[in-house]
Enzyme design. Structure first.
Site, mmCIF file in Angstrom:
data_model
loop_
_atom_site.group_PDB
_atom_site.id
_atom_site.type_symbol
_atom_site.label_atom_id
_atom_site.label_comp_id
_atom_site.label_asym_id
_atom_site.label_seq_id
_atom_site.Cartn_x
_atom_site.Cartn_y
_atom_site.Cartn_z
ATOM 1 N N ARG A 20 0.837 -1.209 0.000
ATOM 2 C CA ARG A 20 0.000 0.000 0.000
ATOM 3 C C ARG A 20 0.867 1.252 0.000
ATOM 4 O O ARG A 20 0.980 1.948 -0.996
ATOM 5 C CB ARG A 20 -0.946 0.000 1.207
ATOM 6 C CG ARG A 20 -2.114 1.011 1.108
ATOM 7 C CD ARG A 20 -1.760 2.443 1.422
ATOM 8 N NE ARG A 20 -1.309 2.667 2.785
ATOM 9 C CZ ARG A 20 -0.902 3.835 3.251
ATOM 10 N NH1 ARG A 20 -0.898 4.909 2.458
ATOM 11 N NH2 ARG A 20 -0.454 3.962 4.482
ATOM 12 N N ASP A 21 1.505 1.538 1.094
ATOM 13 C CA ASP A 21 2.308 2.753 1.191
ATOM 14 C C ASP A 21 3.477 2.721 0.217
ATOM 15 O O ASP A 21 3.868 3.747 -0.345
ATOM 16 C CB ASP A 21 2.801 2.899 2.631
ATOM 17 C CG ASP A 21 3.450 4.238 2.907
ATOM 18 O OD1 ASP A 21 3.176 5.191 2.159
ATOM 19 O OD2 ASP A 21 4.223 4.341 3.866
ATOM 20 N N HIS A 215 10.762 7.209 7.553
ATOM 21 C CA HIS A 215 11.290 7.340 6.197
ATOM 22 C C HIS A 215 12.784 7.657 6.321
ATOM 23 O O HIS A 215 13.221 8.263 7.293
ATOM 24 C CB HIS A 215 10.557 8.442 5.438
ATOM 25 C CG HIS A 215 9.163 8.059 5.053
ATOM 26 N ND1 HIS A 215 8.699 8.144 3.759
ATOM 27 C CD2 HIS A 215 8.125 7.572 5.788
ATOM 28 C CE1 HIS A 215 7.450 7.729 3.708
ATOM 29 N NE2 HIS A 215 7.067 7.389 4.927
ATOM 30 N N CYS A 246 5.228 9.779 -0.364
ATOM 31 C CA CYS A 246 3.904 10.328 -0.097
ATOM 32 C C CYS A 246 3.505 11.215 -1.267
ATOM 33 O O CYS A 246 4.248 12.136 -1.617
ATOM 34 C CB CYS A 246 3.892 11.131 1.207
ATOM 35 S SG CYS A 246 2.318 11.942 1.528
ATOM 36 N N ASN A 255 10.389 4.581 2.436
ATOM 37 C CA ASN A 255 10.308 4.077 3.797
ATOM 38 C C ASN A 255 11.593 3.365 4.196
ATOM 39 O O ASN A 255 12.397 2.968 3.349
ATOM 40 C CB ASN A 255 9.152 3.067 3.900
ATOM 41 C CG ASN A 255 7.793 3.707 3.772
ATOM 42 O OD1 ASN A 255 7.341 4.394 4.672
ATOM 43 N ND2 ASN A 255 7.131 3.481 2.646
#
Length: 307
Positions: A20-21, A215, A246, A255
Site C-alpha cells: 500500500r504505502d 522514512h 507520499c 520508507n
C-alpha cells in the site's frame, strides 16, 4: 542468541507496508497480478502483518484504483493480518463488504498537511474519522491510526510534541487500538524520537499501542528505530526494498527498508519470524518489475554478491 545490549525487546513485529504505502507513489500503476504475487511472497517470507491496499478514490491515488480486485482475489492465510486504509465511511463499507478485518485511518497532525492531503483542518479530519472508527469498532475490528508529519512538516518545519500528543490522544479516545507515528519527510533524529515517545506515554497513551514508521530521507531510519526499541516500542513499519513516499509531500522519500531493519534485528538476536533471504529475493523480483534497483542497502549488497 541474545545481543547482550540493554533495554531491547526479545521480539519485534514488523508491519510490512510495501503493497500500500510502498506502491502508492509509483509513477505508473502496478498490475494487480504483480501486487497479489508481491503479497504472497511477503507472506511466504513470514510476515504476519501486510498492509494490503487503500479504499481511496482513484482520483486521489490512481495507483491503488484496483483495491476491490486485489481484495477479491487475495488469498488470505490463517494467522496473517491484511490491514486496509479507509478514508471515510464509504471506504469502510467497501472494506467490510470485501471481508477486511483490520482497518487504518490517516490523521495529519499539522494544519498544512491536513489541508494538502484532506482539504480539511486537523479538527475537521478527526470529525470525519470519528464515525469511521466507531463503526469499525462496533463491527469488532481493530483500528490503526496513522499520524503523519510527527517530527517535521515541509511547510511548518519542526512539529512540537504537544501537537502530536493532541492528535494521538484524540484518536485513542475515538477508539483507535494502535497508533503509528509517521516521520513522513524523514527528519526525525533519535533524541527527538525518544522525546515524543516520552511525551505520549506521559499523556497516558499506552506504550503497547505505539508503532513507529520512519522514512529514510536523511539516513536516520535505523538509528531512530533503535532508539524507539530501547524506549519499549515493539512494532515497526517498514517497506520491502525501501519502497514508498507520499503523493502529497514531495520531500517524503522511501520508507525504511524491511531488509535493512531485519539485518539489524537478526544481528541483535531479536525475533521477527521473517526470512531475510526470501525478502531479498522478493525485493529483487519486484525491482525487476518496477524497472529500477532496490533502495535497500542490504538488497543491493546481496545483488552485488550475485554478480
Amino acid at each position: 542468541m541474545s545481543s547482550g545490549l540493554p533495554g531491547l525487546p526479545g521480539a519485534v513485529t514488523i508491519c510490512e507496508v510495501g503493497p500500500r504505502d510502498g506502491l502508492q507513489n509509483e509513477p505508473e500503476p502496478v498490475p494487480a497480478d504483480v501486487k497479489l504475487e508481491f503479497i504472497e511472497r511477503l507472506a511466504d517470507a513470514g510476515h504476519a502483518v501486510i498492509e494490503t491496499t487503500s479504499m481511496v478514490h482513484p482520483a486521489w491515488v490512481p495507483q491503488l484504483a484496483d483495491a476491490d480486485e486485489v481484495l477479491r482475489r487475495l488469498d488470505r492465510r490463517p494467522g496473517v493480518r491484511y490491514p486496509v486504509l479507509v478514508p471515510n465511511q464509504r471506504g469502510l463499507r467497501r472494506a467490510l463488504e470485501a471481508g477486511v478485518t483490520d482497518i487504518a485511518v490517516f490523521a495529519p497532525v499539522t494544519e498544512s498537511f491536513a489541508k494538502a492531503n484532506l482539504n480539511r483542518t486537523v479538527a475537521e479530519s478527526l470529525e470525519m474519522f470519528a464515525p469511521v472508527i466507531a463503526a469499525a469498532r462496533e463491527a469488532g475490528l481493530p483500528v490503526r491510526g496513522y499520524l503523519s508529519m510527527c517530527w517535521g512538516d515541509p511547510w511548518e518545519g519542526a512539529v512540537p510534541e504537544a501537537t502530536v500528543v493532541d492528535v494521538a490522544t484524540a484518536l485513542i479516545s475515538l477508539g483507535c487500538t494502535e497508533l503509528s507515528l509517521g516521520d513522513t519527510i524523514g527528519v526525525a533524529t533519535p533524541g527527538r524520537v525518544v522525546a515524543l515517545l516520552a511525551a505520549l506515554t506521559g499523556a497516558g497513551v499506552p506504550l503497547g499501542s505505539i508503532a513507529v514508521h520512519f522514512h529514510d530521507t536523511y539516513g536516520q531510519g535505523l538509528a531512530n528505530t533503535f532508539a524507539a526499541l530501547q524506549h519499549g516500542v515493539t512494532t515497526v513499519d517498514t517497506s520491502a526494498g525501501g519502497l514508498g513516499g507520499c503523493p502529497y509531500a514531495k520531500s517524503a522519500t522511501g520508507n525504511l527498508a524491511t531488509e535493512d531493519l531485519l539485518w539489524q534485528l537478526d544481528g541483535l538476536g531479536i525475533h521477527t519470524g521473517l526470512d531475510l533471504a526470501k525478502l531479498i529475493e522478493t525485493s529483487l523480483w519486484l525491482a525487476a518489475r518496477l524497472g529500477r534497483p532496490s533502495r535497500s542497502a542490504v538488497v543491493r549488497a546481496h545483488a552485488n554478491l550475485l554478480r
